[in-house]
Write a protein that holds these residues in place. Structure first.
Motif, PDB file in Angstrom:
ATOM      1  N   ALA A   1       0.828  -1.203   0.000  1.00  0.00           N
ATOM      2  CA  ALA A   1       0.000   0.000   0.000  1.00  0.00           C
ATOM      3  C   ALA A   1       0.871   1.265   0.000  1.00  0.00           C
ATOM      4  CB  ALA A   1      -0.935   0.000   1.207  1.00  0.00           C
ATOM      5  N   ILE A   2       1.944   1.238   0.772  1.00  0.00           N
ATOM      6  CA  ILE A   2       2.856   2.391   0.823  1.00  0.00           C
ATOM      7  C   ILE A   2       3.520   2.588  -0.540  1.00  0.00           C
ATOM      8  CG2 ILE A   2       5.018   3.228   1.814  1.00  0.00           C
ATOM      9  CD1 ILE A   2       4.084   1.965   4.475  1.00  0.00           C
ATOM     10  N   ASP A   3       3.957   1.488  -1.162  1.00  0.00           N
ATOM     11  CA  ASP A   3       4.581   1.584  -2.491  1.00  0.00           C
ATOM     12  C   ASP A   3       3.609   2.170  -3.516  1.00  0.00           C
ATOM     13  OD1 ASP A   3       6.959   0.579  -1.534  1.00  0.00           O
ATOM     14  OD2 ASP A   3       6.543  -1.496  -2.169  1.00  0.00           O
ATOM     15  N   ARG A   4       2.355   1.729  -3.491  1.00  0.00           N
ATOM     16  CA  ARG A   4       1.353   2.262  -4.425  1.00  0.00           C
ATOM     17  C   ARG A   4       1.097   3.738  -4.166  1.00  0.00           C
ATOM     18  NH1 ARG A   4      -2.568  -2.583  -3.394  1.00  0.00           N
ATOM     19  NH2 ARG A   4      -1.459  -4.220  -4.501  1.00  0.00           N
ATOM     20  N   LEU A   5       1.046   4.121  -2.893  1.00  0.00           N
ATOM     21  CA  LEU A   5       0.824   5.522  -2.553  1.00  0.00           C
ATOM     22  C   LEU A   5       1.976   6.389  -3.057  1.00  0.00           C
ATOM     23  CD1 LEU A   5      -0.804   7.715  -1.092  1.00  0.00           C
ATOM     24  CD2 LEU A   5       0.441   7.121   1.000  1.00  0.00           C
ATOM     25  N   ILE A   6       3.191   5.939  -2.857  1.00  0.00           N
ATOM     26  CA  ILE A   6       4.360   6.690  -3.331  1.00  0.00           C
ATOM     27  C   ILE A   6       4.340   6.791  -4.855  1.00  0.00           C
ATOM     28  CG2 ILE A   6       6.880   6.603  -3.541  1.00  0.00           C
ATOM     29  CD1 ILE A   6       6.908   5.453  -0.661  1.00  0.00           C
ATOM     30  N   ASP A   7       3.966   5.692  -5.533  1.00  0.00           N
ATOM     31  CA  ASP A   7       3.875   5.732  -7.001  1.00  0.00           C
ATOM     32  C   ASP A   7       2.815   6.748  -7.446  1.00  0.00           C
ATOM     33  OD1 ASP A   7       5.852   3.839  -7.237  1.00  0.00           O
ATOM     34  OD2 ASP A   7       4.452   2.149  -7.535  1.00  0.00           O
ATOM     35  N   ASP A   8       1.656   6.742  -6.778  1.00  0.00           N
ATOM     36  CA  ASP A   8       0.585   7.677  -7.137  1.00  0.00           C
ATOM     37  C   ASP A   8       0.994   9.125  -6.896  1.00  0.00           C
ATOM     38  OD1 ASP A   8      -1.079   5.667  -7.970  1.00  0.00           O
ATOM     39  OD2 ASP A   8      -2.295   5.619  -6.136  1.00  0.00           O
ATOM     40  N   LEU A   9       1.701   9.388  -5.815  1.00  0.00           N
ATOM     41  CA  LEU A   9       2.127  10.747  -5.505  1.00  0.00           C
ATOM     42  C   LEU A   9       3.232  11.217  -6.448  1.00  0.00           C
ATOM     43  CD1 LEU A   9       2.148  10.653  -1.599  1.00  0.00           C
ATOM     44  CD2 LEU A   9       0.457  11.717  -3.103  1.00  0.00           C
ATOM     45  N   GLY A  10       3.990  10.268  -7.000  1.00  0.00           N
ATOM     46  CA  GLY A  10       5.075  10.610  -7.892  1.00  0.00           C
ATOM     47  C   GLY A  10       4.631  10.934  -9.306  1.00  0.00           C
ATOM     48  N   ARG A  11       3.410  10.629  -9.638  1.00  0.00           N
ATOM     49  CA  ARG A  11       2.911  10.881 -11.007  1.00  0.00           C
ATOM     50  C   ARG A  11       2.681  12.314 -11.261  1.00  0.00           C
ATOM     51  NH1 ARG A  11      -1.362   5.954 -11.763  1.00  0.00           N
ATOM     52  NH2 ARG A  11       0.135   4.322 -11.411  1.00  0.00           N
TER      53      ARG A  11
END
Length: 96
Positions: free
Chosen positions: A86-96
């Protein structure tokens, strides 16, 4: 000192303010067809689509929902692996 033209009682603006123009317009009653045609629609997100899907009873995997409910009730749903994902997905989403 120089004179300023147009200031005083003979100014066209003063005449309109002192004697406003009143004009009556005929009022036409709204027809039922015109009332039905005027509508507003606001869609803020995909929540409406999700709610419609839920109400229709489609595209919901009841077996998955039941499994997650059972894990939540037993206290075994949250794990380090799920939290990391979940943390990895959140970081990916914020990085877009």
């Amino acid at each position: 000192m120089s004179a300023i033209n147009g200031i005083g009682g003979h100014n066209p603006i003063q005449k309109i303010v002192a004697q406003p123009i009143h004009k009556q317009l005929p009022v036409q009653p709204a027809t039922q067809q015109a009332v039905n045609q005027v509508t507003d629609k606001v869609q803020l997100s995909h929540v409406n689509q999700l709610l419609a899907t839920l109400k229709a009873g489609g595209d919901i995997r009841a077996d998955k929902v039941d499994a997650v409910r059972a894990q939540l009730k037993a206290g075994t749903y949250e794990s380090e692996a799920k939290l990391d994902a979940a943390i990895d997905r959140l970081i990916d989403d914020l990085g877009r």
